[in-house]
Design a protein around this motif. Sequence first.
Motif, PDB file in Angstrom:
ATOM      1  N   ASP A  12     -11.542 -22.730 -15.361  1.00 43.62           N
ATOM      2  CA  ASP A  12     -11.777 -21.180 -13.824  1.00 43.62           C
ATOM      3  C   ASP A  12     -12.837 -20.260 -14.998  1.00 43.62           C
ATOM      4  N   GLY A  13     -11.589 -20.108 -16.752  1.00 39.96           N
ATOM      5  CA  GLY A  13     -12.436 -18.456 -17.087  1.00 39.96           C
ATOM      6  C   GLY A  13     -13.375 -19.143 -17.847  1.00 39.96           C
ATOM      7  N   ASP A  14     -14.212 -20.317 -17.638  1.00 44.83           N
ATOM      8  CA  ASP A  14     -14.798 -21.237 -19.005  1.00 44.83           C
ATOM      9  C   ASP A  14     -16.302 -20.214 -19.726  1.00 44.83           C
ATOM     10  N   ALA A  15     -15.887 -19.936 -20.519  1.00 49.08           N
ATOM     11  CA  ALA A  15     -17.091 -18.827 -20.989  1.00 49.08           C
ATOM     12  C   ALA A  15     -18.592 -19.136 -20.544  1.00 49.08           C
ATOM     13  N   ARG A  16     -18.927 -20.667 -20.433  1.00 47.74           N
ATOM     14  CA  ARG A  16     -20.065 -21.098 -20.771  1.00 47.74           C
ATOM     15  C   ARG A  16     -20.604 -20.629 -19.725  1.00 47.74           C
ATOM     16  N   VAL A  17     -19.922 -20.253 -18.787  1.00 46.95           N
ATOM     17  CA  VAL A  17     -21.147 -19.987 -17.302  1.00 46.95           C
ATOM     18  C   VAL A  17     -21.837 -18.963 -18.031  1.00 46.95           C
ATOM     19  N   GLY A  18     -21.016 -17.560 -18.563  1.00 47.78           N
ATOM     20  CA  GLY A  18     -21.957 -16.683 -19.137  1.00 47.78           C
ATOM     21  C   GLY A  18     -23.169 -17.007 -19.306  1.00 47.78           C
ATOM     22  N   GLU A  19     -22.352 -17.660 -20.467  1.00 43.29           N
ATOM     23  CA  GLU A  19     -23.668 -18.083 -21.480  1.00 43.29           C
ATOM     24  C   GLU A  19     -24.572 -18.676 -20.636  1.00 43.29           C
ATOM     25  N   PHE A  20     -24.234 -19.507 -19.657  1.00 37.55           N
ATOM     26  CA  PHE A  20     -26.203 -20.319 -19.046  1.00 37.55           C
ATOM     27  C   PHE A  20     -26.167 -18.278 -18.235  1.00 37.55           C
ATOM     28  N   ARG A  76     -15.909 -12.634 -10.691  1.00 39.87           N
ATOM     29  CA  ARG A  76     -16.018 -11.899 -10.678  1.00 39.87           C
ATOM     30  C   ARG A  76     -16.131 -12.703 -12.678  1.00 39.87           C
ATOM     31  N   GLY A  77     -15.849 -12.724 -12.987  1.00 40.64           N
ATOM     32  CA  GLY A  77     -15.697 -13.249 -14.911  1.00 40.64           C
ATOM     33  C   GLY A  77     -16.142 -14.366 -14.684  1.00 40.64           C
ATOM     34  N   PHE A  78     -17.047 -14.962 -13.908  1.00 40.83           N
ATOM     35  CA  PHE A  78     -18.243 -16.244 -14.063  1.00 40.83           C
ATOM     36  C   PHE A  78     -19.546 -15.026 -13.982  1.00 40.83           C
ATOM     37  N   GLY A  79     -19.280 -14.284 -13.392  1.00 44.12           N
ATOM     38  CA  GLY A  79     -20.154 -12.999 -13.913  1.00 44.12           C
ATOM     39  C   GLY A  79     -21.331 -12.882 -12.227  1.00 44.12           C
ATOM     40  N   VAL A  80     -20.664 -13.169 -11.416  1.00 44.88           N
ATOM     41  CA  VAL A  80     -21.301 -13.330 -10.156  1.00 44.88           C
ATOM     42  C   VAL A  80     -21.826 -12.034  -9.505  1.00 44.88           C
ATOM     43  N   GLY A 268     -15.293 -27.623 -12.095  1.00 41.75           N
ATOM     44  CA  GLY A 268     -15.668 -26.787 -12.059  1.00 41.75           C
ATOM     45  C   GLY A 268     -17.097 -26.158 -12.050  1.00 41.75           C
ATOM     46  N   TYR A 269     -16.468 -24.663 -12.174  1.00 44.97           N
ATOM     47  CA  TYR A 269     -18.117 -23.583 -11.207  1.00 44.97           C
ATOM     48  C   TYR A 269     -19.151 -24.449 -11.665  1.00 44.97           C
TER      49      TYR A 269
END
Length: 300
Positions: A12-20, A76-80, A268-269
């Motif tokens: 859920d907290g995968d930082a790679r979403v933000g990296e994307f 929100r942690g994903f940056g949505v 995962g998202y």
Amino acid sequence: MADGVGEVSEVDGDARVGEFWRRLGLPGLVDVHTHFMPERVMAKVWAYFDAAGPLLGRAWPIAYRYEEDQRLAVLRGFGVRAFTSMIYPHKPGMARWLNGWAAEFAARTPDCLRTATFFPEDGVADYVGGELAGGVRVFKAHVQVGGYDPADEALDAVWGALAEAGTPVVIHCGSGPAPGKHTGPDPIARVLARHPRLRLIIAHLGMPEYTEFLDLAERYRGVHLDTTMAFTDFAERSAPFPRAERARLRDLGDRVLFGSDFPNIPYGYLHALEVLERLELGDDWLRRVCYGNGARLFGL
């Protein structure tokens, strides 16, 4: 997975979403297809998924089974930066109540685009008109779950009002994951023939009738498509997107919008984003799909 309490799992907290999205130079993501509902309704939806109900046809584990506050924190942690509260009735008398809840949810959740829904029933044009006057940003229609014909005469005034207002409608009308009595492109084609200015966002790219819904998008400028679940390993096993249609998807890049189905996804998202990159349609296409198109459509 967690049971709704405790720490958020690593997926859920995968930082790679933000990296994307940072790699693309975006300020975040716009997700036009997320589900927030009254807790007792969400519990029933999850129970249906757990039982692999007949409209699903397969096992469907919920990846983000958390309490509402935790789900918001994850998203929100994903940056949505903007998302929806996709609600939908399955019987008369339900839509007004759902709309009241969604208005209250949006009032306390400023990054949620205020969402409403409707059902072919007495008074539907009146309460849809009230929602439009009250500042609703997007509607949700679910032809499969609702079991109604979108071209029903009871909805004609509703479609007319929505076309006049230019308010987008996310509509699940494709025949996936299981066909319904009124799913598929033909009923929507009848609606669009009467109301060609409608801003319809075809959920799941119209899965599995991808080609036919691309046809409608090419015919009507107001037709958009959301990527919800499309191209994922889970969906590709039963409803693969035709490789030959990728060029058309690229050419319609100004009307394709990212959607996830969060929290009701069995993966995962990050996967929902990575599969878009895997299409190799270019970074500009990704930027438009993941943020720019949604930001423009909703005036963000």
